[in-house]
Design an enzyme around this catalytic site. Structure first.
Site, short mmCIF file in Angstrom:
data_model
loop_
_atom_site.label_atom_id
_atom_site.label_comp_id
_atom_site.label_asym_id
_atom_site.label_seq_id
_atom_site.Cartn_x
_atom_site.Cartn_y
_atom_site.Cartn_z
N TYR A 171 0.85 -1.19 0.00
CA TYR A 171 0.00 0.00 0.00
C TYR A 171 0.89 1.25 0.00
O TYR A 171 2.09 1.18 0.27
CB TYR A 171 -0.92 -0.02 1.21
N ASN A 200 1.67 3.71 1.87
CA ASN A 200 2.54 4.15 2.97
C ASN A 200 3.45 3.06 3.52
O ASN A 200 4.10 3.24 4.53
CB ASN A 200 1.69 4.73 4.11
N LYS A 201 3.50 1.91 2.83
CA LYS A 201 4.30 0.80 3.34
C LYS A 201 5.77 0.96 2.97
O LYS A 201 6.16 1.90 2.28
CB LYS A 201 3.74 -0.52 2.80
N THR A 202 6.60 0.02 3.42
CA THR A 202 8.05 0.17 3.26
C THR A 202 8.48 0.10 1.79
O THR A 202 9.52 0.64 1.43
CB THR A 202 8.80 -0.88 4.09
#
Length: 384
Positions: A183, A185-187
């Protein structure tokens, strides 16, 4: 509010991803095809092999496919923590099964193994631990419990790339299936997307079939064949969970950057620990020596004796141009889960205490040292 607002999170997209998408668009093949296969292969290689990776259009889809592949169905129970996003347990309901929502550890905010053990019934079929914020759960204890009671384990690793436990990447631990999120905002990100990883070839095959309508052949293989190959068979009532080559082309470039992304997140986390040490805050749990924390989130908790409450602190930070979030409103507080299963707050003392005091402050790879200094400065001013 200042004009120079510092957001809670920003994806780190560069010219490499933009060029890769352009190349894919010009290739004439934009849905699931060779780029997705390449992304899956590279993801497996990153983890160190010995597993198969199945790309999907969200981690939610991956969790659904994982539990379906394990045969979870009506009448079954699946144990999961209350401190997570609703996707972790909504997929249990998709299959007609029931989640058993339990409290978390007061230090890590990961699922409490003692609560798992005390919640097992004759209907329990699986455990879904969530690696909260990017800190790996105590998987030794969880796997031991699963083996003792003949339960399956699906790791919700939406936060946990590239976390390790006992020096082993999450994704290669002895669970049944691990699911990652890409998604925004993930790493790493593909915009929307996820990856289900397993060392069991039969589970991998089932998830591949079910991610695209239950068809026993990939569309790419059928449409690019040099000889007529239109025939296929529906072997199960599947879903529409495939990841496109457009998204996969982004993922390939993001995966190349993951080591540098991880290094930067760890640098920022270390600076927070150093700079916030003297404030009246509970800082996040750190990983065990030698392990990697993904630092998807940096969750702080104010003390009960603080001069300011959580909601007021969020408002103060916003007025100073700093974005925050709360991870998470515990599942037992949401009307659907609360009312359907008669969940009461007094049965979740750890999550309740954490929720009233917790907020997530900015931590992302494009964040500069001066951006972070601003967060520290404002927090110091508020608590002074």
């Amino acid at each position: 509010m200042t004009n120079n607002f510092l957001p809670f999170s920003v994806p780190d997209i560069g010219s490499e991803e933009i060029n890769a998408v352009t190349e894919t668009l010009r290739s004439g093949w934009v849905t699931t095809g060779q780029k997705t296969k390449q992304f899956e292969s590279l993801f497996t290689d990153f983890l160190g092999g010995e597993v198969q990776s199945v790309a999907v259009n969200s981690a939610t889809a991956g969790l659904h496919l994982a539990l379906e592949a394990l045969g979870i169905g009506p009448g079954d129970e699946v144990i999961a923590p209350t401190m997570t996003f609703t996707a972790t347990v909504e997929v249990v309901r998709y299959l007609g099964a029931d989640p058993v929502i339990v409290d978390v550890d007061p230090y890590t905010l990961n699922i409490d193994p003692d609560m798992i053990r005390s919640s097992i019934s004759s209907r329990t079929k699986a455990i879904v631990p969530v690696h909260f914020g990017g800190l790996a759960c105590n998987m030794d204890e969880i796997i031991d419990i699963a083996r003792e009671y003949d339960l399956r384990v699906v790791e919700d690793a939406a936060h946990a790339l590239p976390s390790t436990f006992n020096g082993i990447y999450v994704g290669r631990l002895p669970s049944d299936i691990t699911v990652f999120s890409f998604y925004a905002n993930k790493t790493i990100t593909t915009g929307e997307g996820g990856m289900a990883v397993t060392s069991n070839p039969e589970l991998a095959d089932r998830m591949r079939i079910m991610r695209l309508h239950g068809i026993n052949r990939d569309a790419f293989d059928r449409f690019v064949s040099n000889s007529p190959s239109w025939y296929y068979e529906i072997v199960a009532p599947g879903f529409k969970y495939n990841l496109t080559d457009i998204a996969s082309s982004i993922g390939i470039e993001q995966l190349k950057k993951l080591p540098s992304f991880s290094l930067r997140r760890n640098q920022l986390a270390a600076r927070y620990f150093s700079s916030l040490a003297d404030l009246p805050l509970v800082l996040p749990a750190r990983p065990l020596s030698g392990d990697i924390h993904a630092w998807h989130l940096f969750v702080i908790r104010i003390l009960d004796s603080s001069i300011i409450d959580r909601d007021s602190l969020i408002n103060e930070l916003s007025q100073h141009g700093i974005g925050t979030s709360v991870h998470y409103i515990p599942l037992h507080r949401h009307p659907y889960w609360r009312d359907r299963y008669g969940l009461e707050r007094l049965n979740y003392p750890v999550a309740e205490n954490a929720f009233k005091n917790m907020l997530s402050i900015p931590l992302y790879t494009k964040m500069s040292d001066s951006d972070q200094d601003k967060v520290v400065s404002v927090l110091t001013k508020i608590f002074s």
